[in-house]
Structure formats: structure tokens, C-alpha cells
Design a protein around this motif. Structure first.
Motif, PDB file in Angstrom:
ATOM      1  N   VAL A 103      25.101  52.688  50.108  1.00  0.00           N
ATOM      2  CA  VAL A 103      25.602  51.267  49.747  1.00  0.00           C
ATOM      3  C   VAL A 103      25.430  51.352  48.495  1.00  0.00           C
ATOM      4  O   VAL A 103      25.846  50.295  48.276  1.00  0.00           O
ATOM      5  CB  VAL A 103      23.486  51.665  49.728  1.00  0.00           C
ATOM      6  N   PHE A 104      25.536  52.300  47.488  1.00  0.00           N
ATOM      7  CA  PHE A 104      26.133  51.769  46.394  1.00  0.00           C
ATOM      8  C   PHE A 104      27.537  51.490  46.496  1.00  0.00           C
ATOM      9  O   PHE A 104      28.605  50.458  45.814  1.00  0.00           O
ATOM     10  CB  PHE A 104      26.006  52.509  45.012  1.00  0.00           C
ATOM     11  N   VAL A 105      28.432  52.072  46.800  1.00  0.00           N
ATOM     12  CA  VAL A 105      29.750  52.209  47.290  1.00  0.00           C
ATOM     13  C   VAL A 105      30.294  50.793  47.749  1.00  0.00           C
ATOM     14  O   VAL A 105      31.385  49.388  47.328  1.00  0.00           O
ATOM     15  CB  VAL A 105      30.498  53.369  48.266  1.00  0.00           C
ATOM     16  N   PHE A 106      29.154  50.431  48.611  1.00  0.00           N
ATOM     17  CA  PHE A 106      29.452  49.135  49.433  1.00  0.00           C
ATOM     18  C   PHE A 106      29.407  47.450  48.474  1.00  0.00           C
ATOM     19  O   PHE A 106      29.814  47.120  48.439  1.00  0.00           O
ATOM     20  CB  PHE A 106      28.142  49.360  50.828  1.00  0.00           C
ATOM     21  N   LEU A 107      28.072  47.998  47.552  1.00  0.00           N
ATOM     22  CA  LEU A 107      27.723  46.776  46.887  1.00  0.00           C
ATOM     23  C   LEU A 107      29.077  46.558  45.843  1.00  0.00           C
ATOM     24  O   LEU A 107      29.526  45.496  45.360  1.00  0.00           O
ATOM     25  CB  LEU A 107      26.746  47.120  47.138  1.00  0.00           C
ATOM     26  N   ILE A 108      29.555  48.151  45.533  1.00  0.00           N
ATOM     27  CA  ILE A 108      30.235  47.988  44.145  1.00  0.00           C
ATOM     28  C   ILE A 108      31.820  47.265  44.125  1.00  0.00           C
ATOM     29  O   ILE A 108      32.166  46.829  43.710  1.00  0.00           O
ATOM     30  CB  ILE A 108      30.316  49.728  42.991  1.00  0.00           C
ATOM     31  N   ILE A 109      32.363  47.706  45.770  1.00  0.00           N
ATOM     32  CA  ILE A 109      33.717  47.565  45.996  1.00  0.00           C
ATOM     33  C   ILE A 109      33.243  45.628  46.276  1.00  0.00           C
ATOM     34  O   ILE A 109      33.656  45.065  45.759  1.00  0.00           O
ATOM     35  CB  ILE A 109      33.541  48.260  46.941  1.00  0.00           C
ATOM     36  N   ASP A 140      34.986  40.104  44.305  1.00  0.00           N
ATOM     37  CA  ASP A 140      34.234  38.679  44.129  1.00  0.00           C
ATOM     38  C   ASP A 140      34.118  38.457  42.513  1.00  0.00           C
ATOM     39  O   ASP A 140      34.670  37.326  41.803  1.00  0.00           O
ATOM     40  CB  ASP A 140      32.756  38.129  43.893  1.00  0.00           C
ATOM     41  N   VAL A 141      34.392  39.854  41.572  1.00  0.00           N
ATOM     42  CA  VAL A 141      34.624  39.328  40.456  1.00  0.00           C
ATOM     43  C   VAL A 141      36.243  39.214  39.979  1.00  0.00           C
ATOM     44  O   VAL A 141      36.432  38.603  39.697  1.00  0.00           O
ATOM     45  CB  VAL A 141      33.922  40.377  39.431  1.00  0.00           C
ATOM     46  N   ALA A 184      38.222  36.084  38.821  1.00  0.00           N
ATOM     47  CA  ALA A 184      38.247  36.736  37.345  1.00  0.00           C
ATOM     48  C   ALA A 184      40.112  35.964  37.497  1.00  0.00           C
ATOM     49  O   ALA A 184      40.685  35.004  36.637  1.00  0.00           O
ATOM     50  CB  ALA A 184      38.629  37.737  36.417  1.00  0.00           C
ATOM     51  N   ALA A 185      40.706  36.417  38.113  1.00  0.00           N
ATOM     52  CA  ALA A 185      42.644  36.286  38.293  1.00  0.00           C
ATOM     53  C   ALA A 185      42.367  34.469  39.216  1.00  0.00           C
ATOM     54  O   ALA A 185      43.972  34.156  38.914  1.00  0.00           O
ATOM     55  CB  ALA A 185      43.031  37.173  39.522  1.00  0.00           C
ATOM     56  N   GLY A 186      41.248  33.838  40.082  1.00  0.00           N
ATOM     57  CA  GLY A 186      41.819  32.498  40.749  1.00  0.00           C
ATOM     58  C   GLY A 186      41.740  32.243  39.128  1.00  0.00           C
ATOM     59  O   GLY A 186      42.389  30.926  39.342  1.00  0.00           O
ATOM     60  N   VAL A 187      40.700  32.432  38.662  1.00  0.00           N
ATOM     61  CA  VAL A 187      40.365  30.943  37.047  1.00  0.00           C
ATOM     62  C   VAL A 187      41.372  31.278  35.932  1.00  0.00           C
ATOM     63  O   VAL A 187      41.612  30.946  35.652  1.00  0.00           O
ATOM     64  CB  VAL A 187      39.400  31.144  36.354  1.00  0.00           C
ATOM     65  N   LEU A 188      42.195  32.469  36.091  1.00  0.00           N
ATOM     66  CA  LEU A 188      43.401  33.034  35.484  1.00  0.00           C
ATOM     67  C   LEU A 188      44.581  32.141  35.415  1.00  0.00           C
ATOM     68  O   LEU A 188      45.300  31.746  35.048  1.00  0.00           O
ATOM     69  CB  LEU A 188      43.029  34.339  34.801  1.00  0.00           C
ATOM     70  N   LEU A 230      41.430  45.147  41.795  1.00  0.00           N
ATOM     71  CA  LEU A 230      39.838  46.035  41.285  1.00  0.00           C
ATOM     72  C   LEU A 230      38.911  46.776  42.526  1.00  0.00           C
ATOM     73  O   LEU A 230      38.479  47.085  42.728  1.00  0.00           O
ATOM     74  CB  LEU A 230      39.350  44.577  41.142  1.00  0.00           C
ATOM     75  N   CYS A 231      39.370  45.585  43.775  1.00  0.00           N
ATOM     76  CA  CYS A 231      38.904  46.551  45.650  1.00  0.00           C
ATOM     77  C   CYS A 231      39.343  48.793  45.344  1.00  0.00           C
ATOM     78  O   CYS A 231      38.393  49.298  45.287  1.00  0.00           O
ATOM     79  CB  CYS A 231      38.816  46.017  46.577  1.00  0.00           C
TER      80      CYS A 231
END
Length: 288
Positions: free
Chosen positions: A157-163, A168-169, A173-177, A202-203
Motif C-alpha cells: 500500500v505504501f508503494v501504491f500511495l507513494i508512486i 501528482d507532484v 511541478a512540471a506542468g506549472v514550470l 518522478l513515478c
């Protein structure tokens, strides 16, 4: 007459101005951190308590979807959908894929029976709407519960959530910048190909690290998982945006300041969950 504004008014307007991504960033970060603390705490203390958190979130998500559908006159049966969704999650945790599918079929049947007790006008639309909200999000969320049920379920579950958070992050970040080329301008104008590239990057990094460190499986499994998650998360975001545009709503609700509704946060997670479950089941089976 002077057009100048008092300094306090200008400051207030600057503070209320949303970020380039269209969010109240301070509120979004605060709520995100709070949700993260709850998730981590329940996973580390007793993993079954995380199941309760998932059931509560999905119950709210089903209610939000049902409420959103009413904008087009579709009144999906709420009671059998919510009760059935909780039963589906329990069945997935205890009995695996077979239990999840059986519980979904029984829930769909309950939706039909419940709606059959009402007037015939609009019954077909209401039943289809009811079946939809039992599948999205509840059926898809069942795959996250099956990740949890494994012997090393907390790590999975941690792997699932972190990736998924990496997607999202990285995309934000790339979309805004860097974002200049819209991916689907008629569906989600702010989603760009540059943002998608940031999600993938990042994934892949997050996948390689988490699969190796948390599950002790080869890093290349994490790379493949990272690419799959970035694609699935993007599809989930676009699906949610398409539904909201068709229903002419901005957010599913306003229960989460800076985020909108529960479904505005679950949109990518519930689509990613089956992908993570499938990849890890095939390429990173749990130790016997």
C-alpha cells in the motif's frame, strides 16, 4: 476620484489569488498533510484500521458521485450503493478477487431491486447511474484493499500511495514550470504533455526506490510500475475531468478545502489501484 486601492485591499486580493494550477495551495497542502498523517498512522498502527479509512472515503465518494449525477436528473439508489460498497471492500480483503466480483454483482442486483420499487419513469438511467457509482469508485478501490490483504500488504500500500503521489507532484511541478502543450484542452486545459513527462519521471524514480526498499524486489519492476502508474493516474484525472465537464460542475463537493471533494482526490488513486495490484501480483509476488 482616485482609482488607487488601500494597501490592505491589494494584499488581501493577492492572498486570495489561486495558484497557476487553480488551487488554493496553502489549504491544499494543509489538508494533504493531514490526510497523509491519518493514512500513515493507520497503516503503521494496525493495517485493518486503514480498511476503515478506505471504507469511509469510498462511502463519501459514492455519495458525491450520486449527488453529481443528480445535476442531469439521474437519481441513483444511494443506500444499496453505499452498503454494497462497504461489503465489496470487506469481501475483497477477506476473499480476494472472487469475493470482490461477487459482492459487486450482488450490489448491482440490489440497486436494480431497490429502484424497481419506485416509479418507472427514468428507472433505466437511475439503475445505470447506480451501477456506475458502485464500480467507480468502489469496485476499483477493492484492488487497493487486496494490496493491503497481502502478507506484506502495508509495504504494498505504501508503494501504491507513494508512486501515485509522485505522479501528482511530478505532473503538478512540471506542468506549472514547463507546461506549454495541452494534452486534452477540451477536457482538462491545465494538463500538459510536459506535466505528463514530469509524472513519468518522478513515478519511475519513486517506483524503483519503493519496490526495492519496501518490497525487496528488483528495481526494474519499480520502473515498469512507475510508467504504468503515470499512465493510469493521468487517465484517472482525465476521466474525472470529463465526468465533471459533462455534468457542468467544478468539484465533486467542497468537503476538502483546496482540493474539492473526496473524489477529486481519489480520481487517480482508484484507477491506479488495479494497475498496481496487477503489476505487483505478476512481477513481485509476495513471499510464501
Amino acid at each position: 476620484m482616485s482609482s488607487a486601492e488601500p494597501a490592505g485591499t491589494r494584499r488581501s486580493r493577492r492572498e486570495q489569488k489561486p495558484s497557476r494550477a487553480g488551487r488554493d495551495l496553502k489549504a491544499a497542502i494543509g489538508v494533504g498533510v493531514g490526510l497523509g498523517v491519518v493514512i500513515v498512522a493507520t497503516l503503521l498502527v494496525k493495517k485493518e484500521s486503514f480498511l476503515v479509512v478506505v471504507a469511509a472515503a469510498i462511502g463519501v465518494g459514492v455519495w458525491e458521485m450520486r449527488h453529481a449525477l443528480t445535476q442531469q436528473g439521474i437519481r441513483a439508489p444511494l443506500v444499496p450503493a453505499v452498503v454494497g460498497s462497504v461489503a465489496m471492500l470487506w469481501a475483497a480483503y477477506v476473499h480476494g478477487p472472487g469475493g470482490l466480483v461477487l459482492a459487486w454483482c450482488l450490489t448491482a442486483a440490489a440497486v436494480v431491486i431497490w429502484r424497481a420499487a419506485g416509479p418507472l419513469d427514468g428507472a433505466a438511467r437511475d439503475v445505470l447511474g447506480g451501477v456506475l457509482i458502485t464500480a467507480y469508485p468502489a469496485l476499483l478501490a477493492g484492488f487497493a484493499v487486496m494490496l493491503l490483504a497481502a502478507e506484506d500488504g502495508v509495504g504494498r500500500v505504501f508503494v501504491f500511495l507513494i508512486i501515485t503521489v509522485c505522479s501528482d507532484v511530478g505532473g503538478y511541478a512540471a506542468g506549472v514550470l514547463l507546461g506549454k502543450h495541452p494534452m486534452a484542452p477540451t477536457i482538462s486545459p491545465k494538463k500538459s504533455w510536459e506535466g505528463f513527462g514530469g509524472s513519468v519521471l518522478l513515478c519511475v524514480i519513486g517506483g524503483a526506490l519503493t519496490v526495492r526498499l519496501l518490497l525487496e524486489h528488483p528495481w526494474w519492476v519499480g520502473v515498469l510500475l512507475g510508467v504504468a502508474v503515470a499512465v493510469a493516474a493521468t487517465i484517472g484525472d482525465l476521466m474525472e475531468s470529463l465526468i465533471k465537464r459533462d455534468l457542468r460542475i467544478k468539484d465533486m463537493s467542497n468537503v476538502l478545502p483546496g482540493h474539492g471533494g473526496i473524489m477529486d482526490r481519489l480520481d487517480s488513486l482508484v484507477v491506479v489501484a488495479p494497475m498496481v495490484w496487477a503489476v505487483l501480483t505478476l512481477l513481485a509476488p509476495q513471499a510464501l
